[in-house]
Design an enzyme around this catalytic site. Structure first.
Site, PDB file in Angstrom:
ATOM      1  N   LYS A  27     -49.751  10.396   7.336  1.00 30.02           N
ATOM      2  CA  LYS A  27     -49.971   9.311   8.374  1.00 30.02           C
ATOM      3  C   LYS A  27     -49.794   9.815   9.920  1.00 30.02           C
ATOM      4  O   LYS A  27     -48.804  10.332  10.139  1.00 30.02           O
ATOM      5  CB  LYS A  27     -49.161   8.134   8.164  1.00 30.02           C
ATOM      6  CG  LYS A  27     -49.720   6.993   9.081  1.00 30.02           C
ATOM      7  CD  LYS A  27     -48.968   5.584   8.795  1.00 30.02           C
ATOM      8  CE  LYS A  27     -49.439   4.377   9.456  1.00 30.02           C
ATOM      9  NZ  LYS A  27     -49.415   4.587  10.959  1.00 30.02           N
ATOM     10  N   ASP A  29     -50.011  10.136  14.010  1.00 33.74           N
ATOM     11  CA  ASP A  29     -49.602   9.321  14.894  1.00 33.74           C
ATOM     12  C   ASP A  29     -50.652   9.667  15.909  1.00 33.74           C
ATOM     13  O   ASP A  29     -50.210  10.344  16.996  1.00 33.74           O
ATOM     14  CB  ASP A  29     -48.211   9.817  15.412  1.00 33.74           C
ATOM     15  CG  ASP A  29     -47.500   8.675  16.444  1.00 33.74           C
ATOM     16  OD1 ASP A  29     -48.277   7.661  16.613  1.00 33.74           O
ATOM     17  OD2 ASP A  29     -46.641   8.953  16.892  1.00 33.74           O
ATOM     18  N   GLU A 171     -45.028  10.670  11.099  1.00 30.80           N
ATOM     19  CA  GLU A 171     -44.747   9.025  11.241  1.00 30.80           C
ATOM     20  C   GLU A 171     -45.176   8.458  10.114  1.00 30.80           C
ATOM     21  O   GLU A 171     -44.052   7.340   9.787  1.00 30.80           O
ATOM     22  CB  GLU A 171     -46.386   8.537  11.970  1.00 30.80           C
ATOM     23  CG  GLU A 171     -46.338   7.101  12.123  1.00 30.80           C
ATOM     24  CD  GLU A 171     -47.720   6.698  12.698  1.00 30.80           C
ATOM     25  OE1 GLU A 171     -47.690   5.215  12.912  1.00 30.80           O
ATOM     26  OE2 GLU A 171     -48.657   7.366  12.690  1.00 30.80           O
TER      27      GLU A 171
END
Length: 326
Positions: A27, A29, A171
């Site tokens: 994921k 950021d 993240e």
């Protein structure tokens, strides 16, 4: 140029899904953008989640393949620790001046991490399963058509990736069902996101002046933020850390004052559930601006959704999404 699609959204989760039916990605950021190229054109159109044209802000990214393609991805930039960090992109994401954008591209270079393929050579791929879209995307990588962008790796072991990304300070992860179709604009459980740091996109409902400033010289010192719910905007707390200098001035320019509190609360409470100590001296504003907030301490998710934010800090303005998107 055909109408742009809206990005598919992931549902928050608390553990990586298990089994061969799932695949897992890092994921990032950054800022979610859809990219659309056309046959014979050197520039790619970049569009935010709410349909705004962001192409001028990212000249080093808007040079995609000269063929008909629509992709989904995240624009990232690295902080001093070498990690993707949304805060590094804040000055760039609001800029639309070509000269400034060119200078930003040299000083704060961005990378487009493309993780999905929605259309290719006139063929819409949203009804194809994720596994098929990924296979076609990888063929584009092998052919060199996506040489100006990056396609991040996928992983079969979600628990391993979740642990490693936590150790590396990333993240979090996103888990995707291999059979999932792409549902434009929908939040679906076929995609599950797990974040290590708790970040929240919240709506500004008021501001308080900086201590020591009065009258016409009042400077913005804190934001009162809330979470949209079916019952209205629920108060979540006061955010003062991270606001100052040009950030505060930028926020002040965007806020539109209103005589009444926009927060939802008991009828007997004219300030909509805002505690008296927070409501005192507050300038109420129309609930139009979305900001990104980071919380610290233990049980931050529970603290955010069931009560008040704990030690919140302001991260940035989210002009890529609107209150209704929350």
């Amino acid at each position: 140029m055909p109408p742009m699609l809206r990005p598919m959204l992931a549902t928050p989760g608390d553990h990586p899904p298990l089994g061969d039916a799932w695949v897992h990605e890092v994921k990032w950021d950054g800022i979610r953008l859809l990219g659309a190229s056309e046959e014979g054109r050197t520039q790619t159109r970049l569009v935010t989640r709410n349909g705004n044209d962001a192409t001028p802000a990212w000249p080093e990214i808007a040079t995609g393949p000269e063929r008909d393609v629509v992709v989904d991805g995240e624009v990232i930039a690295l902080n001093d620790a070498g990690l993707p960090d949304f805060r590094v992109l804040m000055d760039r994401m609001h800029n639309r001046d070509a000269r400034r954008a060119a200078r930003f591209a040299e000083r704060i270079p961005a990378t487009y991490m493309v993780f999905d393929l929605l259309r290719l050579d006139g063929r819409l791929l949203v009804e194809e399963p994720w596994a098929e879209r990924r296979k076609i995307l990888e063929r584009l990588v092998e052919s060199g058509d996506l040489s100006s962008w990056q396609v991040p790796q996928t992983y079969d072991d979600g628990q391993m990736l979740h642990a490693v990304t936590r150790e590396q300070g990333l993240e979090g992860i996103v888990s995707k069902r291999r059979s999932s179709r792409y549902r434009p604009g929908e939040r679906t459980k076929d995609w599950v996101k797990l974040a290590h740091r708790y970040r929240a996109s919240l709506v500004v409902g008021g501001w308080r002046p900086e201590v020591g400033t009065e009258g016409g010289t009042e400077r913005l010192g804190a934001l009162l933020v809330g979470q949209p719910t079916p019952d209205g905007l629920v108060y979540r707390g006061r955010v003062g850390s991270g606001i100052g200098g040009k950030r505060g001035r930028r926020l002040a320019e965007l806020l539109r004052e209103t005589p009444r509190s926009p927060f939802a609360g008991p009828d007997v409470d004219r300030d909509g559930g805002v505690p008296p100590e927070d409501a005192r001296g507050t300038h109420w504003v129309e609930p139009l601006l979305v900001v990104e907030v980071e919380t610290h301490g233990s049980a931050v998710a529970a603290a955010t959704y069931k009560g008040r934010l704990r030690q919140p800090s302001f991260i940035g303005i989210r002009d890529d999404i609107e209150p209704k998107d929350l």
